[in-house]
Design an enzyme around this catalytic site. Structure first.
Site, short mmCIF file in Angstrom:
data_model
loop_
_atom_site.label_atom_id
_atom_site.label_comp_id
_atom_site.label_asym_id
_atom_site.label_seq_id
_atom_site.Cartn_x
_atom_site.Cartn_y
_atom_site.Cartn_z
N GLY A 1 0.79 -1.24 0.00
CA GLY A 1 0.00 0.00 0.00
C GLY A 1 0.81 1.28 0.00
NE ARG B 1 -11.93 -11.23 -7.48
CZ ARG B 1 -11.45 -12.44 -7.69
NH1 ARG B 1 -11.33 -13.29 -6.71
NH2 ARG B 1 -11.03 -12.81 -8.88
CD GLU C 1 3.84 2.34 -9.44
OE1 GLU C 1 4.56 1.85 -8.55
OE2 GLU C 1 3.11 1.66 -10.19
CG HIS D 1 2.05 -2.74 -15.19
ND1 HIS D 1 1.68 -3.92 -14.58
CD2 HIS D 1 3.16 -3.02 -15.92
CE1 HIS D 1 2.50 -4.88 -14.96
NE2 HIS D 1 3.41 -4.36 -15.76
CG ASN E 1 -3.25 -1.30 -12.93
OD1 ASN E 1 -3.08 -1.34 -11.71
ND2 ASN E 1 -2.55 -2.04 -13.77
CD GLN F 1 7.01 0.36 -5.19
OE1 GLN F 1 6.87 0.95 -4.13
NE2 GLN F 1 6.57 -0.87 -5.39
C1 GAR Z 1 3.29 -0.95 -7.44
O1 GAR Z 1 4.57 -0.73 -7.94
C2 GAR Z 1 2.31 -1.21 -8.57
O2 GAR Z 1 2.65 -0.62 -9.76
C3 GAR Z 1 2.45 -2.69 -8.76
O3 GAR Z 1 2.56 -3.21 -7.47
C4 GAR Z 1 3.22 -2.25 -6.64
C5 GAR Z 1 2.39 -2.11 -5.39
O4 GAR Z 1 3.12 -1.49 -4.37
N1 GAR Z 1 1.32 -3.18 -9.47
C6 GAR Z 1 1.40 -4.15 -10.35
O5 GAR Z 1 2.44 -4.74 -10.57
C7 GAR Z 1 0.10 -4.49 -11.06
N2 GAR Z 1 0.32 -5.35 -12.16
P1 GAR Z 1 2.37 -0.98 -3.06
O6 GAR Z 1 1.55 -2.14 -2.52
O7 GAR Z 1 3.46 -0.59 -2.12
O8 GAR Z 1 1.50 0.17 -3.45
#
Ligand code: GAR
Length: 191
Positions: free
Chosen positions: A12, A65, A174, A104, A102, A171
């Site tokens: 999260g 779901r 991101e 990614h 989303n 991240q």
């Molecule tokens: C994030 O980097 C997101 O882009 C990725 O999971 C991570 C979640 O981090 N999502 C995917 O790979 C979706 N295919 P977080 O739980 O710390 O937010």
């Protein structure tokens, strides 16, 4: 008020970035609900610390779901649903009714699809020798990581990068990109 619902399956940190940017006044929005398929997701703790309501999905199958979420969300004011590290496929009832995006951690269409999430993505990039990775924010449709792309940012892969070190840099980029995209939704620049 611009109402967000955030779906998250794990740590999260992306949810946290959204919360922080709402609290510091950069994003003029309210998180109405945090939804998770994982009752142990740390994302749920983060939401509770900020008094944001949470919901843990009970259903085990795709169709159940979709029905369950459609019912739960019908009572929630929603402008946008954000998948922030959410790993389950979204069903047709939600896709028909809501705008979902989303984030990614790669330059889609590269390194996307089923099973491609988190460190798996970064490991695949490192293994491939690709010199550039990045982040994609896209609309959600009925296929994993295939919805139309809203914005991408590149992140260079450095010599000696591991999946973990690349993940850390990706991240950071991101969160910056996602907050910019959310601001554009809130201000009507994207719809
Ligand atoms: C994030 O980097 C997101 O882009 C990725 O999971 C991570 C979640 O981090 N999502 C995917 O790979 C979706 N295919 P977080 O739980 O710390 O937010």
């Amino acid at each position: 008020m611009y109402n967000l619902v955030i779906f998250a399956s794990g740590n999260g940190s992306t949810l946290q970035a959204i919360i922080d940017n709402i609290e510091n006044g950069k994003l003029s929005a309210s998180i109405q609900l945090v939804v998770s398929d994982n009752s142990n997701a740390y994302a749920l703790e983060r939401a509770k610390k900020h008094n944001i309501p949470t919901y843990v999905i009970k259903s085990k199958t795709f169709e159940e779901r979709d029905n369950e979420l459609s019912e739960v969300l019908s009572n929630v004011p929603i402008n946008l649903i954000v998948l922030a590290g959410y790993l389950k496929m979204i069903g047709p009832k939600l896709i028909d009714k809501y705008t979902l995006i989303n984030t990614h951690p790669s330059l889609l269409p590269k390194y996307g699809g089923k099973g491609m999430h988190g460190l798996h993505v970064h490991q695949a990039v490192v293994n491939s020798g690709d010199p550039i990775s990045g982040v994609t924010v896209h609309f959600v449709n009925s296929e994993y990581d295939k919805g139309s792309i809203i914005r991408q940012v590149q992140v260079p892969v450095k010599t000696g990068d591991t999946a973990e070190s690349l993940s850390q840099r990706v991240q950071i980029a991101e969160k910056i990109q996602l907050v910019e995209v959310l601001d554009d939704f809130i201000n009507g620049k994207i719809s």
